[in-house]
Design a protein around this motif. Sequence first.
Motif, mmCIF file in Angstrom:
data_model
loop_
_atom_site.group_PDB
_atom_site.id
_atom_site.type_symbol
_atom_site.label_atom_id
_atom_site.label_comp_id
_atom_site.label_asym_id
_atom_site.label_seq_id
_atom_site.Cartn_x
_atom_site.Cartn_y
_atom_site.Cartn_z
ATOM 1 N N UNK A 7 0.827 -1.204 0.000
ATOM 2 C CA UNK A 7 0.000 0.000 0.000
ATOM 3 C C UNK A 7 0.863 1.257 0.000
ATOM 4 N N UNK A 8 1.838 1.319 0.876
ATOM 5 C CA UNK A 8 2.681 2.510 0.978
ATOM 6 C C UNK A 8 3.508 2.706 -0.291
ATOM 7 N N UNK A 9 3.934 1.606 -0.884
ATOM 8 C CA UNK A 9 4.690 1.699 -2.142
ATOM 9 C C UNK A 9 3.833 2.335 -3.226
ATOM 10 N N UNK A 10 2.594 1.864 -3.345
ATOM 11 C CA UNK A 10 1.696 2.415 -4.357
ATOM 12 C C UNK A 10 1.424 3.893 -4.115
ATOM 13 N N UNK A 30 12.497 4.710 -9.503
ATOM 14 C CA UNK A 30 12.525 3.281 -9.786
ATOM 15 C C UNK A 30 13.960 2.751 -9.827
ATOM 16 N N UNK A 31 14.894 3.541 -10.308
ATOM 17 C CA UNK A 31 16.290 3.111 -10.274
ATOM 18 C C UNK A 31 16.747 2.855 -8.839
ATOM 19 N N UNK A 32 16.366 3.738 -7.941
ATOM 20 C CA UNK A 32 16.745 3.587 -6.531
ATOM 21 C C UNK A 32 16.129 2.322 -5.942
ATOM 22 N N UNK A 33 14.882 2.030 -6.295
ATOM 23 C CA UNK A 33 14.237 0.817 -5.769
ATOM 24 C C UNK A 33 14.875 -0.443 -6.326
ATOM 25 N N UNK A 34 15.151 -0.450 -7.612
ATOM 26 C CA UNK A 34 15.773 -1.616 -8.231
ATOM 27 C C UNK A 34 17.144 -1.886 -7.604
ATOM 28 N N UNK A 105 0.748 2.490 -12.322
ATOM 29 C CA UNK A 105 1.611 2.331 -11.159
ATOM 30 C C UNK A 105 1.127 1.236 -10.221
ATOM 31 N N UNK A 106 -0.135 0.811 -10.367
ATOM 32 C CA UNK A 106 -0.587 -0.362 -9.619
ATOM 33 C C UNK A 106 0.137 -1.604 -10.111
ATOM 34 N N UNK A 107 0.345 -1.693 -11.416
ATOM 35 C CA UNK A 107 1.078 -2.821 -11.976
ATOM 36 C C UNK A 107 2.523 -2.844 -11.516
ATOM 37 N N UNK A 112 6.903 -5.000 -8.124
ATOM 38 C CA UNK A 112 8.020 -4.722 -7.210
ATOM 39 C C UNK A 112 7.822 -5.405 -5.862
ATOM 40 N N UNK A 113 6.586 -5.445 -5.381
ATOM 41 C CA UNK A 113 6.313 -6.120 -4.108
ATOM 42 C C UNK A 113 6.558 -7.618 -4.231
ATOM 43 N N UNK A 114 6.158 -8.190 -5.371
ATOM 44 C CA UNK A 114 6.393 -9.618 -5.580
ATOM 45 C C UNK A 114 7.888 -9.924 -5.572
ATOM 46 N N UNK A 115 8.665 -9.106 -6.256
ATOM 47 C CA UNK A 115 10.106 -9.345 -6.315
ATOM 48 C C UNK A 115 10.756 -9.119 -4.946
#
Length: 364
Positions: A7-10, A30-34, A105-107, A112-115
């Motif tokens: 939820x917070x990520x979204x 997204x680069x920072x998250x990856x 961004x939901x996708x 990202x949460x799955x990974x």
Amino acid sequence: MNKERLLQRFLQYVTCASETYQEREFCIMMEEELTSLGLHWERQEIGEMFGSNGWNLHAILPGTGAPLLLCAHMDTVAPGYGISPILRDGVIYSDGTTILGSDDKAGIAAAMEAVQTIVEKGLPHRPIEFLLTICEENGILGSKYADYSKIISKEAIVLDNEDVGHLVNQAAAYMKIHFSIQGKSAHAGVSPEKGIHALKAVAECISGIECGRVSEISVVNVANLLCPGQTNIVPEKADFDVEVRSYEEEELQSIVQNICGHVEKVCQAWGAKFCKTENRVSNAFCIPVTAPIIEKTCEAMRSIGITPVIEQTLGGSDITWLVENGLAAINIGVGMQEVHGCKEHILFEDMISTTEVLLRVLTT
């Protein structure tokens, strides 16, 4: 999966504005998250080709078995600045003055949460690739100009459909045509008879073009009529756009030819000239329902109580160019509703379900 983190990520994603052509800040996020998840990533610097300040991102998490590409787009439609998400009764809305940005961004959040769940728990998994694209909302440009020489996957899941459980395996050919009608200017009060009225010629052109669902497999739309000028001058130039979509290439070409023939006939009657520019946005495709990626995804859906619905669409998405470049790709629903407007919303439970489906596909 960590539902609160999802939820917070979204919420973090949608409050980072990324309207089409203005994706830079979200690309950096997204680069920072990856990086934080240990994925190797590369920029595909294609934005300058079509006026974007952003770039595609390609990333990979090594694993065992056949790799799978997850694809979603980072751009949103307008109005996408100042988004203030509101969670009410399990549904996330904007405050009504902007879009929400669940498209798409939901996708991205679900993927990202799955990974992150896989990485944190050390779950055995197949190699996972990401292709995060820019400028999907205006011509599917990010995936069109992506560097497919870097893609190792033969299968892909695009996370850019609406209803959870719905799975697109077939899409239409899609063409845009820009018409420019050239008349002749004249003083509208003193000598109007010396002019050739480009705007009236265009009005007749448009009135003769059937719009909407013109057959069971084709749709047509007209938009972007432009004729700036002064009221005391007979308009000498007018422009408009037409888009045609069809599941069958032969019918698409027939409709385009008929429209062009009609415009030519009208212009001849008015003594005007015209020119046209055709832009092939995407080609038609169909992934067989027996394809392994469809069977695996449907099995994952059934395992959490979702009944899969395989469907075709006249809409465009990144899936078109993935298939065009040799991937067996499908587009699955993530729960976004009433997209491209200020009433856009998403049921949080649908984001959870999407993440669960991905976990099962990626770890099976």
